[in-house]
Write an enzyme that holds these catalytic residues in place. Structure first.
Site, PDB file in Angstrom:
ATOM      1  N   HIS A 160      38.745 -31.075 -56.897  1.00 20.04           N
ATOM      2  CA  HIS A 160      38.616 -29.628 -56.712  1.00 20.04           C
ATOM      3  C   HIS A 160      37.173 -29.301 -56.353  1.00 20.04           C
ATOM      4  CE1 HIS A 160      42.515 -29.617 -58.580  1.00 20.04           C
ATOM      5  NE2 HIS A 160      42.032 -29.947 -59.767  1.00 20.04           N
ATOM      6  N   GLU A 206      37.977 -27.795 -64.862  1.00 20.00           N
ATOM      7  CA  GLU A 206      39.126 -27.675 -65.762  1.00 20.00           C
ATOM      8  C   GLU A 206      38.904 -28.480 -67.031  1.00 20.00           C
ATOM      9  OE1 GLU A 206      42.038 -28.761 -62.859  1.00 20.00           O
ATOM     10  OE2 GLU A 206      42.041 -30.870 -63.441  1.00 20.00           O
ATOM     11  N   HIS A 213      39.901 -37.238 -59.717  1.00 20.37           N
ATOM     12  CA  HIS A 213      40.645 -37.455 -60.957  1.00 20.37           C
ATOM     13  C   HIS A 213      42.149 -37.498 -60.702  1.00 20.37           C
ATOM     14  CE1 HIS A 213      40.689 -33.056 -60.438  1.00 20.37           C
ATOM     15  NE2 HIS A 213      41.850 -33.093 -61.084  1.00 20.37           N
ATOM     16  N   ARG A 252      44.141 -33.432 -52.136  1.00 19.52           N
ATOM     17  CA  ARG A 252      44.710 -34.734 -52.497  1.00 19.52           C
ATOM     18  C   ARG A 252      44.082 -35.835 -51.658  1.00 19.52           C
ATOM     19  NH1 ARG A 252      50.064 -32.174 -53.093  1.00 19.52           N
ATOM     20  NH2 ARG A 252      50.513 -32.711 -50.938  1.00 19.52           N
TER      21      ARG A 252
END
Length: 236
Positions: A19, A36, A95, A115
């Protein structure tokens, strides 16, 4: 809301992804980045998460592998997880959540995911699922030990905590963790604050069971009676 809350329960490895961080977001006219946090609730033996590039992996090496269609999990650190683990994933950290993990995720409110690798999976038409390689490579932070340097002082074992504990503060949200409370509590809550129950029950002005949540619409004073096994988080 400046944050999102999700429950994720994996039966397969999720895609390897990245991200944007706040700096990338500013440079590309996005509202913000996407850091996050994961509150691990359950895992099967050996299950874990992929977080950050292994030491010594270069951008050139990684880019060559990605463009060649090579599975890139070999370049990432893998950490086994257990119930109670709390993990921060800063924007720019490559991740993936592995199979067999149940977690509660709190993140900056941004719906962008790039992705890098999806384990060769195909869509309903038999085509390889879409990847976002160019965008991802611009987002990934290739600084050696980036992940470890960012979060080495932040990861916590929540199972060791009791009472009311500040867990993480970000410019767009903060998380407090409540556990092992043996009496009713009174909280002065403001609009857009959320309570998410992880285990047990909360009764009183609001009644919630595990994996249920409530958001405050108007400021007020609320009284709760947690069950003896109750664990919940307050996100504001």
């Amino acid at each position: 809301l400046p944050y999102l809350v999700k429950f994720i329960d994996t039966s397969k490895d999720l895609s390897i992804q990245v991200h944007p961080d706040d700096e990338y977001a500013r440079e590309n006219n996005l509202s913000n980045g996407k850091t996050e946090c994961w509150l691990i609730r359950d895992s099967i033996p050996g299950a874990g998460v992929y977080l950050g590039l292994k030491s010594g992996v270069t951008k050139k090496e990684f880019t060559t592998a990605v463009n060649s269609g090579v599975s890139v999990d070999q370049f990432l650190n893998f950490y086994t997880v257990k119930a109670g683990d709390f993990i921060v994933v800063p924007g720019g950290t490559i991740h993936a959540i592995g199979a067999g993990v149940t977690l509660c995720e709190v993140q900056q409110s941004l719906g962008i995911t790039y992705r890098v690798w999806d384990w060769g999976r195909v869509d309903s038409h038999g085509d390889l699922r879409e990847l976002h390689i160019d965008e991802a490579l611009r987002c990934v932070n290739f600084q050696d030990h980036y992940y470890e340097n960012q979060v080495k002082h932040l990861n916590k074992d929540l199972s060791k905590l009791s009472g009311i504990n500040p867990v993480y503060r970000h410019k767009d949200f903060q998380i407090q963790y409540f556990s092992k409370l043996n009496k009713s509590i009174v909280l002065n809550l403001g609009p857009k604050e959320s309570i998410i129950v992880l285990q047990g029950k909360l009764t009183g002005d609001v009644e919630l069971s595990a994996y249920q949540a409530a958001i405050v619409l108007e400021e007020g004073v609320f009284e709760f009676q947690p069950s003896i096994d109750c664990e919940f988080v307050l996100v504001s």
